[in-house]
Design an enzyme around this catalytic site. Structure first.
Site, mmCIF file in Angstrom:
data_model
loop_
_atom_site.group_PDB
_atom_site.id
_atom_site.type_symbol
_atom_site.label_atom_id
_atom_site.label_comp_id
_atom_site.label_asym_id
_atom_site.label_seq_id
_atom_site.Cartn_x
_atom_site.Cartn_y
_atom_site.Cartn_z
ATOM 1 C CD GLU A 140 -2.747 -1.488 2.356
ATOM 2 O OE1 GLU A 140 -3.388 -2.576 2.420
ATOM 3 O OE2 GLU A 140 -2.812 -0.617 3.215
ATOM 4 C CG ASN A 181 -0.334 -6.908 -1.539
ATOM 5 O OD1 ASN A 181 -0.905 -7.450 -2.494
ATOM 6 N ND2 ASN A 181 -0.832 -6.908 -0.314
ATOM 7 C CG HIS A 217 -9.551 -6.196 0.686
ATOM 8 N ND1 HIS A 217 -9.714 -7.336 1.451
ATOM 9 C CD2 HIS A 217 -8.237 -5.862 0.765
ATOM 10 C CE1 HIS A 217 -8.539 -7.668 1.975
ATOM 11 N NE2 HIS A 217 -7.631 -6.789 1.578
ATOM 12 C CD GLU A 245 -4.093 -8.058 1.544
ATOM 13 O OE1 GLU A 245 -2.897 -7.780 1.667
ATOM 14 O OE2 GLU A 245 -5.023 -7.393 2.046
ATOM 15 C CG ASP A 247 -12.234 -9.550 1.738
ATOM 16 O OD1 ASP A 247 -11.658 -9.494 2.847
ATOM 17 O OD2 ASP A 247 -12.311 -8.577 0.959
HETATM 18 O O1 G3I Z 1 -4.046 -9.185 18.793
HETATM 19 C C1 G3I Z 1 -4.565 -8.016 19.374
HETATM 20 C C2 G3I Z 1 -5.290 -8.392 20.657
HETATM 21 O O2 G3I Z 1 -4.310 -8.869 21.599
HETATM 22 C C3 G3I Z 1 -5.966 -7.164 21.215
HETATM 23 O O3 G3I Z 1 -6.718 -7.527 22.366
HETATM 24 C C4 G3I Z 1 -6.940 -6.623 20.116
HETATM 25 C C5 G3I Z 1 -7.682 -5.403 20.592
HETATM 26 O O4 G3I Z 1 -7.007 -4.259 20.313
HETATM 27 O O5 G3I Z 1 -6.187 -6.275 18.943
HETATM 28 C C6 G3I Z 1 -5.579 -7.413 18.385
HETATM 29 O O6 G3I Z 1 -4.854 -7.001 17.299
HETATM 30 C C7 G3I Z 1 -5.681 -6.716 16.139
HETATM 31 C C8 G3I Z 1 -5.280 -7.685 15.016
HETATM 32 O O7 G3I Z 1 -5.965 -7.325 13.794
HETATM 33 C C9 G3I Z 1 -5.609 -9.124 15.348
HETATM 34 O O8 G3I Z 1 -6.981 -9.266 15.497
HETATM 35 C C10 G3I Z 1 -5.362 -5.305 15.716
HETATM 36 O O9 G3I Z 1 -5.872 -4.411 16.726
HETATM 37 C C11 G3I Z 1 -6.077 -5.001 14.386
HETATM 38 O O10 G3I Z 1 -5.658 -3.720 13.901
HETATM 39 C C12 G3I Z 1 -5.626 -6.039 13.338
HETATM 40 O O11 G3I Z 1 -6.359 -5.751 12.167
HETATM 41 C C13 G3I Z 1 -5.743 -6.303 10.986
HETATM 42 C C14 G3I Z 1 -5.423 -5.120 10.034
HETATM 43 O O12 G3I Z 1 -4.945 -5.646 8.776
HETATM 44 C C15 G3I Z 1 -4.360 -4.200 10.584
HETATM 45 O O13 G3I Z 1 -3.118 -4.870 10.668
HETATM 46 C C16 G3I Z 1 -6.763 -7.232 10.328
HETATM 47 O O14 G3I Z 1 -6.952 -8.387 11.166
HETATM 48 C C17 G3I Z 1 -6.257 -7.688 8.960
HETATM 49 O O15 G3I Z 1 -7.263 -8.426 8.284
HETATM 50 C C18 G3I Z 1 -5.902 -6.451 8.120
HETATM 51 O O16 G3I Z 1 -5.344 -6.906 6.893
HETATM 52 C C19 G3I Z 1 -4.979 -5.896 5.951
HETATM 53 C C20 G3I Z 1 -3.705 -6.379 5.247
HETATM 54 O O17 G3I Z 1 -2.689 -6.598 6.186
HETATM 55 C C21 G3I Z 1 -3.286 -5.365 4.202
HETATM 56 N N1 G3I Z 1 -4.377 -5.073 3.281
HETATM 57 C C22 G3I Z 1 -5.666 -4.699 3.865
HETATM 58 C C23 G3I Z 1 -6.078 -5.736 4.899
HETATM 59 C C24 G3I Z 1 -7.397 -5.343 5.529
HETATM 60 O O18 G3I Z 1 -7.258 -4.142 6.259
#
Ligand code: G3I
Length: 333
Positions: A140, A181, A217, A245, A247
């Site tokens: 990105e 990506n 997405h 990715e 969906d």
């Molecule tokens: O693991 C912690 C947990 O310990 C904590 O209690 C909780 C509450 O804050 O957060 C958890 O971490 C979260 C993590 O997902 C695991 O669930 C993060 O806050 C949350 O920001 C993270 O979101 C991910 C996001 O990227 C940001 O990294 C999404 O699951 C994931 O699907 C998303 O994926 C991105 C790709 O990497 C790049 N392209 C877009 C895609 C969708 O946004």
């Protein structure tokens, strides 16, 4: 009427990995929590996919929560699961503006930022050398208008950070495929044109960029324009392409009609990938609605995956199976 209980696919039932074509990996993003906690999740993951991408386990904030203090646990467990199940690992992601550890400091000098970024790329890519088939080296880097996204990396290091990241990754792992990506580039858009120019120019400079990942997405009611033509023009630059990715989110409730339109868009994206000889992998961003990021990001939307909350196959799974079968029957020998 109650949905039938989940059961592992019998040997005769079609799976995406069972029907996968030799040159196109069928992958999914993997949620660490479900991998650790849910036997149905592990069974479906192992039986349906021959490639995986860590949804979050290889992001900087997870790997190095405090400076020089690494937590490889989730990433190692995921790679070990993949190796135990004959699955290829796609590394995600070395350089991104998101999910950065809190200790990265905007007040650092450019040389401090450069040193920290180089160390991260080198440390992570070296650790998994020979165990990942590809890396999202940069993720990105473009803003919606096609200009370079305003990130700490661009502010401190200028546009050259992109080429440097590829060179550092190549140095650390001479064999992994190195991808850029992006999202919002799956069809003919201003952003996709800008990505095409960026890749063309990087290759002209001899930067070791080998692949372009199209996140995909998508919304079922807003399919991208000319998915196949867009993949082909990037492939014509001499790079491999991948759906990284995918969906297809639905405005809830997910009616049978919406599930059918979702299935046809999943099938169209796969058909486009299978029609491009250098499309090397087709990855969904999570296979079950139980772990999807969509409801957290898009209020009122969801049901975006090919398996439902109970990990039962949806019409979209059937559509992917049908497309693979059609290709299998069309391919000589
Ligand atoms: O693991 C912690 C947990 O310990 C904590 O209690 C909780 C509450 O804050 O957060 C958890 O971490 C979260 C993590 O997902 C695991 O669930 C993060 O806050 C949350 O920001 C993270 O979101 C991910 C996001 O990227 C940001 O990294 C999404 O699951 C994931 O699907 C998303 O994926 C991105 C790709 O990497 C790049 N392209 C877009 C895609 C969708 O946004």
């Amino acid at each position: 009427m109650n949905a039938p209980a989940w059961r592992a696919p019998s040997a005769s039932e079609p799976t995406l990995r069972g029907l996968a074509l030799p040159n196109v990996r069928m992958g999914t993003a993997v949620d660490d929590r479900l991998l650790a906690e849910d036997e149905r999740y592990r069974t479906t993951l192992a039986s349906q996919f021959n490639a995986i991408t860590p949804e979050n386990a290889m992001k900087w904030s997870v790997l190095e929560p405090a400076r020089d203090h690494y937590d490889w646990g989730a990433a190692d467990r995921l790679v070990e699961f993949a190796e135990a199940n004959g699955q290829a690992v796609y590394g995600h992601t070395l350089v991104w503006y998101g999910s950065l550890p809190s200790w990265i400091d905007e007040s650092w000098s450019p040389s401090q930022v450069r040193a920290v970024l180089r160390k991260h790329v080198t440390t992570v890519a070296s650790r998994y050398r020979g165990r990942v088939w590809a890396w999202d080296v940069v993720n990105e880097v473009l803003a919606e208008d096609g200009s370079l996204r305003d990130t700490i990396w661009l502010r401190k290091l200028g546009p050259g950070y992109i080429a440097d990241a590829f060179r550092w990754a190549r140095e650390a792992d001479p064999d992994a495929r190195l991808f850029i990506n992006e999202y919002g580039t799956e069809g003919r858009t201003k952003k996709s044109d800008a990505l095409w120019r960026l890749v063309r120019d990087l290759r002209a400079q001899g930067v070791p960029i080998q692949g372009v990942g199209f996140q995909s997405h998508l919304r079922a009611d807003q399919p991208p324009t000319d998915i196949l033509g867009n993949l082909r023009r990037f492939a014509a630059l001499g790079v491999v392409v991948a759906v990284t990715e995918l969906d297809v989110r639905l405005k809830l409730p997910a009616t049978p009609e919406k599930l059918v339109s979702q299935a046809s868009l999943y099938q169209r994206v796969l058909a486009a990938c299978l029609a491009v000889p250098t499309c090397e992998s087709f990855t969904v961003w999570g296979f079950t609605d139980a772990g999807s990021w969509i409801p957290h990001r898009y209020q009122g939307y969801g049901a975006a995956c090919v398996f439902d909350m109970g990990m039962r196959p949806k019409p979209a799974h059937g559509a992917l199976v049908a497309e693979l079968r059609e290709r299998e029957s069309a391919s000589p020998g």
